[in-house]
Design a protein around this motif. Structure first.
Motif, PDB file in Angstrom:
ATOM      1  N   GLY A   1    -134.166-102.581-108.597  1.00 45.73           N
ATOM      2  CA  GLY A   1    -135.245-103.161-107.786  1.00 45.73           C
ATOM      3  C   GLY A   1    -135.371-104.645-108.020  1.00 45.73           C
ATOM      4  O   GLY A   1    -136.462-105.161-108.258  1.00 45.73           O
TER       5      GLY A   1
ATOM      6  N   PRO B   1    -134.350-108.611-106.296  1.00 45.77           N
ATOM      7  CA  PRO B   1    -134.522-109.114-104.931  1.00 45.77           C
ATOM      8  C   PRO B   1    -133.612-108.392-103.931  1.00 45.77           C
ATOM      9  O   PRO B   1    -134.042-108.067-102.817  1.00 45.77           O
TER      10      PRO B   1
ATOM     11  N   GLY C   1    -132.091-105.226-104.112  1.00 46.17           N
ATOM     12  CA  GLY C   1    -132.445-103.813-103.890  1.00 46.17           C
ATOM     13  C   GLY C   1    -133.746-103.659-103.114  1.00 46.17           C
ATOM     14  O   GLY C   1    -133.850-102.818-102.206  1.00 46.17           O
TER      15      GLY C   1
ATOM     16  N   PHE D   1    -134.402 -96.872-107.170  1.00 47.14           N
ATOM     17  CA  PHE D   1    -134.579 -96.376-108.533  1.00 47.14           C
ATOM     18  C   PHE D   1    -134.385 -97.533-109.488  1.00 47.14           C
ATOM     19  O   PHE D   1    -133.286 -98.101-109.584  1.00 47.14           O
TER      20      PHE D   1
ATOM     21  N   ARG E   1    -140.963-106.324-114.702  1.00 46.70           N
ATOM     22  CA  ARG E   1    -139.827-107.240-114.800  1.00 46.70           C
ATOM     23  C   ARG E   1    -140.258-108.437-115.637  1.00 46.70           C
ATOM     24  O   ARG E   1    -141.058-109.270-115.199  1.00 46.70           O
TER      25      ARG E   1
ATOM     26  N   ARG F   1    -139.049-120.167-110.945  1.00 39.18           N
ATOM     27  CA  ARG F   1    -138.953-120.119-109.493  1.00 39.18           C
ATOM     28  C   ARG F   1    -137.482-119.980-109.102  1.00 39.18           C
ATOM     29  O   ARG F   1    -136.580-120.224-109.917  1.00 39.18           O
TER      30      ARG F   1
ATOM     31  N   ARG G   1    -134.744-121.191-106.078  1.00 41.88           N
ATOM     32  CA  ARG G   1    -134.587-122.039-104.887  1.00 41.88           C
ATOM     33  C   ARG G   1    -134.108-121.138-103.759  1.00 41.88           C
ATOM     34  O   ARG G   1    -133.170-120.374-103.920  1.00 41.88           O
TER      35      ARG G   1
ATOM     36  N   CYS H   1    -133.636 -94.973-115.099  1.00 41.44           N
ATOM     37  CA  CYS H   1    -132.446 -95.694-115.560  1.00 41.44           C
ATOM     38  C   CYS H   1    -131.191 -94.937-115.125  1.00 41.44           C
ATOM     39  O   CYS H   1    -130.909 -93.839-115.617  1.00 41.44           O
TER      40      CYS H   1
ATOM     41  N   ALA I   1    -127.390-101.962-106.710  1.00 43.17           N
ATOM     42  CA  ALA I   1    -127.991-103.311-106.662  1.00 43.17           C
ATOM     43  C   ALA I   1    -128.581-103.574-108.040  1.00 43.17           C
ATOM     44  O   ALA I   1    -129.656-104.146-108.170  1.00 43.17           O
TER      45      ALA I   1
ATOM     46  N   LYS J   1    -124.173-100.709-113.923  1.00 41.81           N
ATOM     47  CA  LYS J   1    -123.490 -99.475-114.343  1.00 41.81           C
ATOM     48  C   LYS J   1    -122.799 -98.819-113.163  1.00 41.81           C
ATOM     49  O   LYS J   1    -121.815 -98.115-113.333  1.00 41.81           O
TER      50      LYS J   1
ATOM     51  N   ARG K   1    -126.931-122.765-121.574  1.00 42.87           N
ATOM     52  CA  ARG K   1    -128.008-123.449-120.861  1.00 42.87           C
ATOM     53  C   ARG K   1    -129.309-123.384-121.641  1.00 42.87           C
ATOM     54  O   ARG K   1    -129.635-122.365-122.240  1.00 42.87           O
TER      55      ARG K   1
ATOM     56  N   LEU L   1    -124.028-104.398-104.081  1.00 43.63           N
ATOM     57  CA  LEU L   1    -124.762-105.479-103.409  1.00 43.63           C
ATOM     58  C   LEU L   1    -125.270-106.480-104.454  1.00 43.63           C
ATOM     59  O   LEU L   1    -125.658-106.089-105.554  1.00 43.63           O
TER      60      LEU L   1
ATOM     61  N   GLY M   1    -127.105-117.260-106.197  1.00 38.79           N
ATOM     62  CA  GLY M   1    -127.007-115.825-106.501  1.00 38.79           C
ATOM     63  C   GLY M   1    -128.036-114.971-105.792  1.00 38.79           C
ATOM     64  O   GLY M   1    -127.699-113.976-105.136  1.00 38.79           O
ATOM     65  N   GLY M   2    -129.304-115.344-105.922  1.00 39.53           N
ATOM     66  CA  GLY M   2    -130.368-114.559-105.297  1.00 39.53           C
ATOM     67  C   GLY M   2    -130.267-114.624-103.782  1.00 39.53           C
ATOM     68  O   GLY M   2    -130.463-113.621-103.077  1.00 39.53           O
TER      69      GLY M   2
END
Ligand SMILES: Cc1cc2nc3c(=O)[nH]c(=O)nc-3n(C[C@H](O)[C@H](O)[C@H](O)COP(=O)(O)OP(=O)(O)OC[C@H]3O[C@@H](n4cnc5c(N)ncnc54)[C@H](O)[C@@H]3O)c2cc1C
Length: 423
Positions: free
Chosen positions: A13, A15, A17, A34, A40, A48, A50, A133, A163, A169, A187, A335, A349-350
């Motif tokens: 779950g 962004p 999924g 699931f 989270r 935040r 972008r 899980c 997702a 997994k 980083r 995904l 990425g998001g």
């Protein structure tokens, strides 16, 4: 106990999924998400994200109008202008941001991950199942698939969508040879409220621009800000301001209603200290390590780092996936980060995970409403997703290379050949 059959079972779950679940719900397709964690609270969740045009378009397609409006209304603002300074606070003119960004940067659009999750979870009662899980799946002879969870429950579905992020997994079972790559880049990042920045007299040149500190010798430090308008939250009763799940976590990190400036910087492994040491330092000690490294920089920059809230600072190993995997289409697909995890450089990425949902939902609508065979729909999704997703991985890797040091070879250990070819 077995969960009733569901047409599309989504594992994870994040962004990706959740946006997929919203899009399927909007189109009347039976789906369930699931998710392993009820709350989270991973480090990145306090920042935040972008958001780019491709992410916005996917959200517009997948969300009902009132939630898309809430998304737009509650967007944070980042500065629109770039500024490049050297480490002694001298302006470097004409440096631009030099990143060759495409048109869709929307540099000023900054979405709180906490708010985005609140929006994406809205209306998913009965569809979103936390505390599940995923462990493994099993292909059945009739072409359906069963997902098994750690609590002993299982669900049968026509299509299983992994997702479940970079450590997926689902992917590990589908594509066991595809691991994640340690890029050898490390980083550090941190936040300071704009209120504190004003109180400590931090220069507006560091809070009102997208400021790149580009030292003559050393690593770039990027500073920007995320400005929120709590009144905008209040206009959307369903979007809580703070996430109650974060109530017991001390520090400012998961505060969702205060404007802040934040910075990030990247080093090669070993430059700031050994990984084994840095991994165990708290935020205050990490700030000290950074301050020791940049001790000769202008006091105005050092002051920003010194007054950073230590609860918002963490050490992160930058990882990537290897782009290029192709597999035979079946009742399990992938995904977002589960298949194309990428470095954070270029902030893709998001957005790419969201974009995937914009590709998959219409295919599943074609399968369920227009008689397109399900596997043909999934295959068309996968082809488009691979083209777009792998290109984003490559592009984020080259942006990382540019940032960390003009073409210097990475220290990535045992990077697969294909990775080296693409960097
Ligand atoms: C420092 C940093 C900065 C970034 N900045 C940006 C940015 O500005 N813009 C941008 O577009 N992207 C950015 N990204 C990338 C972005 O965070 C990811 O690409 C995005 O979160 C991927 O979404 P996802 O839904 O695919 O996976 P995730 O967000 O990783 O979500 C996966 C979900 O699956 C769940 N899960 C995992 N395993 C299981 C399991 N076994 N069973 C059930 N559930 C499971 C997890 O709990 C999680 O909720 C950044 C990343 C980093 C590290």
């Amino acid at each position: 106990m077995t969960i009733p059959f569901v047409d599309i079972a989504i594992i994870g779950g994040g962004p990706g999924g959740l946006a997929l679940a919203q899009g399927l719900k909007k189109n009347g397709i039976d789906a369930a998400v699931f998710e392993r964690d009820p709350v989270r609270a991973d480090y990145v969740q306090g920042f935040r994200m972008r958001i780019r045009q491709r992410g916005i378009d996917a959200l517009k397609a997948n969300l009902p109008t009132h939630l898309f409006d809430a998304f737009i209304d509650t967007l944070g603002l980042a500065p629109t202008e770039n500024l490049v300074l050297d480490e002694q606070f001298n302006r470097i003119d004409g440096a631009g941001n030099g990143s060759g960004e495409p048109e869709d940067t929307h540099i000023e659009k900054s979405v709180s991950r906490i708010t985005l999750r609140q929006i994406l979870l809205s209306g998913l009662d009965g569809i979103f199942h936390p505390g599940k899980c995923f462990e493994r799946y099993e292909n059945l002879r009739d072409g359906t698939v069963v997902a098994h969870f750690a609590d002993g429950t299982a669900v049968r579905a026509s299509l299983l969508v992994g997702a479940d992020g970079a450590g997926s997994k689902v992917r590990r079972q589908l594509l066991p040879e595809l691991g994640s790559i340690d890029t050898g880049v490390r980083r550090l990042a941190g936040k300071i409220t704009l209120e504190d920045a004003a109180r400590y007299g931090i220069s507006p040149l560091l809070t009102d621009f997208n400021t790149h500190i580009r030292p003559r010798d050393g690593r770039t430090l990027m500073i920007t800000s995320h400005r929120v308008d709590p009144a905008a939250y209040a206009r959307h009763g369903l979007i809580g301001a703070e996430d109650p799940g974060h109530r017991d976590i001390p520090g400012f990190h998961f505060n969702n209603t205060t404007s802040y400036a934040w910075w990030n910087t990247a080093y090669e492994a070993g430059e700031l200290g050994p990984d084994e040491v840095l991994e165990h330092l708290d935020g205050a000690a990490l700030l000290d390590a950074l301050l020791a490294r940049i001790a000769r920089w202008d006091e105005r920059i050092l002051k920003l780092i010194r007054h950073t809230d230590p609860s918002t600072v963490a050490f992160l190993k930058v990882k990537s996936s290897t782009p290029g995997a192709v597999w035979q289409t079946g009742p399990v697909t992938l995904l977002g980060d589960a298949i194309h995890a990428m470095t954070y450089f270029r902030a893709l990425g998001g957005n790419t995970a969201l974009y995937d949902t914009g590709l998959l939902v219409p295919e599943l609508v074609a399968a369920r409403r227009q008689g397109k065979p399900l596997l043909a729909a999934v295959q068309d999704y996968e082809n488009a997703m691979r083209d777009h997703g792998y290109e984003a991985v490559r592009s984020s890797l080259s942006a990382m290379q540019r940032n960390i040091g003009a073409g210097r070879p990475l220290k990535a250990e045992a990077a697969p050949q294909r990775f080296r070819e693409h960097t």
